[in-house]
Motif scaffolding. Structure first.
Motif, short mmCIF file in Angstrom:
data_model
loop_
_atom_site.label_atom_id
_atom_site.label_comp_id
_atom_site.label_asym_id
_atom_site.label_seq_id
_atom_site.Cartn_x
_atom_site.Cartn_y
_atom_site.Cartn_z
N HIS A 1 -9.18 24.56 -8.56
CA HIS A 1 -10.02 25.04 -7.42
C HIS A 1 -11.24 23.77 -7.84
N ILE A 2 -11.23 23.30 -7.26
CA ILE A 2 -12.28 21.70 -6.89
C ILE A 2 -13.82 22.23 -6.56
N TYR A 3 -15.00 21.81 -7.32
CA TYR A 3 -16.41 21.44 -6.96
C TYR A 3 -17.12 20.88 -6.91
N THR B 1 -19.03 17.82 1.61
CA THR B 1 -17.68 17.53 1.65
C THR B 1 -17.51 18.61 1.92
N GLY B 2 -18.12 20.23 2.34
CA GLY B 2 -17.77 21.66 2.44
C GLY B 2 -16.89 22.34 1.31
N GLY C 1 -14.14 14.29 -0.34
CA GLY C 1 -13.62 15.11 -0.20
C GLY C 1 -12.61 16.57 -0.08
N GLU C 2 -11.83 15.46 1.51
CA GLU C 2 -10.73 15.85 2.65
C GLU C 2 -9.41 16.00 1.16
N LYS D 1 -20.14 13.31 -8.99
CA LYS D 1 -19.51 14.62 -9.68
C LYS D 1 -18.65 14.98 -8.53
N PHE D 2 -17.60 15.55 -9.41
CA PHE D 2 -16.55 16.75 -9.10
C PHE D 2 -16.04 17.35 -10.06
#
Length: 535
Positions: A190-192, A127-128, A178-179, A198-199
């Motif tokens: 902030h996203i991981y 996803t980057g 992810g985009e 899972k995110f």
């Protein structure tokens, strides 16, 4: 060369370890080296190298076992060669906490700035997005930038999607998501990407209501409309658990709160915020699971018998109903222990204990109770356990008493939902002379062909129809049709849940001949049943 102090369980494993082309080590949880293969020799600078942390900058004091497969991946830097390695950590011996560590060399990063060197480690390749290592090792300071909230998001049905349309389409879904997350990111959001589907969202902005924020922002973001053709029209089951940072809480504690909140989600309530009482619910579940586990481990199990009779009251059989007892002698009913059996896949374990107790009952059976058949309940999955299935085949083939006196009972719903192999094995048992009963008939969707193929001996009509036999012609007609169907297939019928004389009279008029229910007797232990007959 390091002196080996670990003994592999087989010479074959020792040979594989020695011939491994990548550096491999055996160590304990604290990193103390017990063995190393030939490929690891260049990393052992001298005889003083006794610890894994002397070789790699792990940034921790002991090996992690958080992953459910007891495997963690850690990117580290070798200080002597300025090389990056990818570590694979597996348990060799769970009891003594011994680990096998394989170090796979990565690209050389001579004179590279830190940001370039850390990127493969701290970012998800698919996803980057920044990954879970970035959160746990680099960005936890964001917890202290009050206000702060954590939201753990999971695609609940990713496994089903991968099975239906393939992992490639599943990966495309995660890339597309992810985009969307990148577009949502800002200086305060902030996203991981975490392992699996899972995110983690870290919110450093004030929100009047975290629950309202979830529904307002995630409902649009986690929509079903996707560009991937294979996923068109497919429902995505998203779940999210959220919590607010409070003073002195660690990142790990907050993640656990998010997981606890997520455990309370459902299709109707996909987004849930953590509450303190949830912790009490989880603790209660853990205590209950341990209570049931101990009962099974100590074989604290009894079979209560409910009579099956003719209209006259003459007993023609008994259904064996399982009851567990805890260490205090308190009975654990099925509606309490069966969900945990299902959750932990303890089917074969429970079935083995029930089978053994049923065989004991038959061997100790008092002649005054009559030579009538018994039946035990199976859920279906236990038949896939090779050991249990082969034991059934062997015992039934060698004992005419078991074939005559001990039947196997499955619900129609469970039978219809089973794999082809389960049905095949059930059919094989029936052909070997085992009496097979279908419980709760009429509540599932068993076809006529299935009833014939499985060589069913007895149909048990569910209480659902019996309870309406006095006020519903539809239910009465279903019972009558079921009895006529069974008679045409040379099957017997037992009607369950008979509780009143009026119900019995109506069922007799519909052609029913065998009955089970509170009107004829409640389930009770063998000892109480025997005492009743003696008195």
């Amino acid at each position: 060369m390091l002196t080996s102090t670990y003994h592999f369980k087989s010479s074959h494993k020792r040979e594989l370890f020695n011939k491994c082309l990548t550096p491999a080590f055996v160590c304990d949880a604290k990193g103390r080296l017990l063995d190393a293969n030939v490929a690891a020799e260049p990393l052992l600078s001298d005889q003083q190298t006794k610890n894994l942390w002397h070789i790699f900058d792990m940034g921790r004091e002991e090996l992690s076992t958080q992953d459910k497969h007891c495997q963690v991946v850690s990117l580290i830097q070798d200080s002597s060669q300025q090389s990056l390695f990818l570590l694979y950590v597996d348990k060799l011996d769970a009891k003594d906490q011994i680990y096998l560590v394989r170090a796979k060399p990565q690209l050389k990063y001579f004179n590279q700035p830190l940001g370039v060197r850390e990127r493969p480690f701290f970012y998800d390749a698919l996803t980057g997005l920044a990954n879970h290592y970035a959160w746990y090792r680099r960005d936890q300071h964001r917890l202290y930038s009050a206000p702060c909230a954590l939201v753990l998001i999971k695609l609940h049905n990713l496994r089903a999607i991968n099975i239906l349309v393939g992992m490639q389409s599943g990966d495309e879904l995660l890339r597309e998501l992810g985009e969307s997350f990148k577009a949502m990111s800002s200086s305060s959001i902030h996203i991981y990407r975490f392992p699996g589907a899972k995110f983690l969202l870290v919110l450093n902005q004030p929100v009047e209501s975290l629950e309202n924020w979830l529904y307002e922002n995630l409902s649009q973001l986690l929509r079903d409309e996707l560009s991937c053709q294979d996923l068109q029209g497919m429902h995505l089951d998203w779940r999210a658990g959220a919590t607010l940072y409070r003073n002195q809480e660690t990142a790990q504690a907050l993640m656990e709160e998010c997981s606890i909140a997520m455990a309370h989600t459902s299709p109707s309530y996909p987004y849930v915020c953590y509450r303190d009482e949830y912790q009490m619910v989880i603790a209660h579940r853990n205590r209950q699971q341990n209570r049931i586990y101990q009962a099974l481990e100590n074989e604290q199990l009894d079979l209560w018998l409910q009579p099956q009779t003719l209209a006259s009251g003459k007993i023609v059989g008994y259904e064996c109903l399982c009851r567990l007892e805890d260490s205090n002698g308190e009975v654990i009913p099925p509606d309490e222990f069966l969900p945990y059996v299902d959750l932990n896949n303890w089917y074969a374990w429970l079935a083995q204990l029930v089978w053994a107790r049923a065989c004991e009952l038959l061997s100790d059976w008092d002649d005054r109770l009559g030579h009538v058949p018994l039946s035990i309940n199976l859920a279906g999955p236990e038949l896939l356990d090779e050991r249990f299935y082969q034991m059934l085949l062997k015992c039934y083939s060698q004992s005419a008493l078991l074939r005559q006196r001990l039947g196997l009972e499955l619900t129609e719903t469970s039978m219809v939902g089973q794999l082809a192999q389960t049905k095949q094995r059930l059919s094989s048992l029936a052909q070997a002379g085992v009496t097979v009963l279908i419980d709760d008939f009429g509540t599932g969707h068993a076809s006529l062909a299935q009833l014939v193929d499985l060589s069913i001996s007895i149909l048990k009509i569910d209480r659902l129809f019996v309870s309406h036999v006095l006020d519903s012609s539809i239910h009465s007609n279903i019972i009558k049709a079921s009895v006529e169907l069974a008679n045409s297939l040379d099957m017997k019928v037992i009607v369950e849940g008979v509780e009143t004389a009026e119900e019995l009279h109506a069922l007799k008029a519909l052609g029913c001949k065998m009955f089970q229910g509170f009107y004829f007797g409640h389930p009770q232990s063998y000892q109480k049943l025997l005492e009743q007959f003696k008195s």
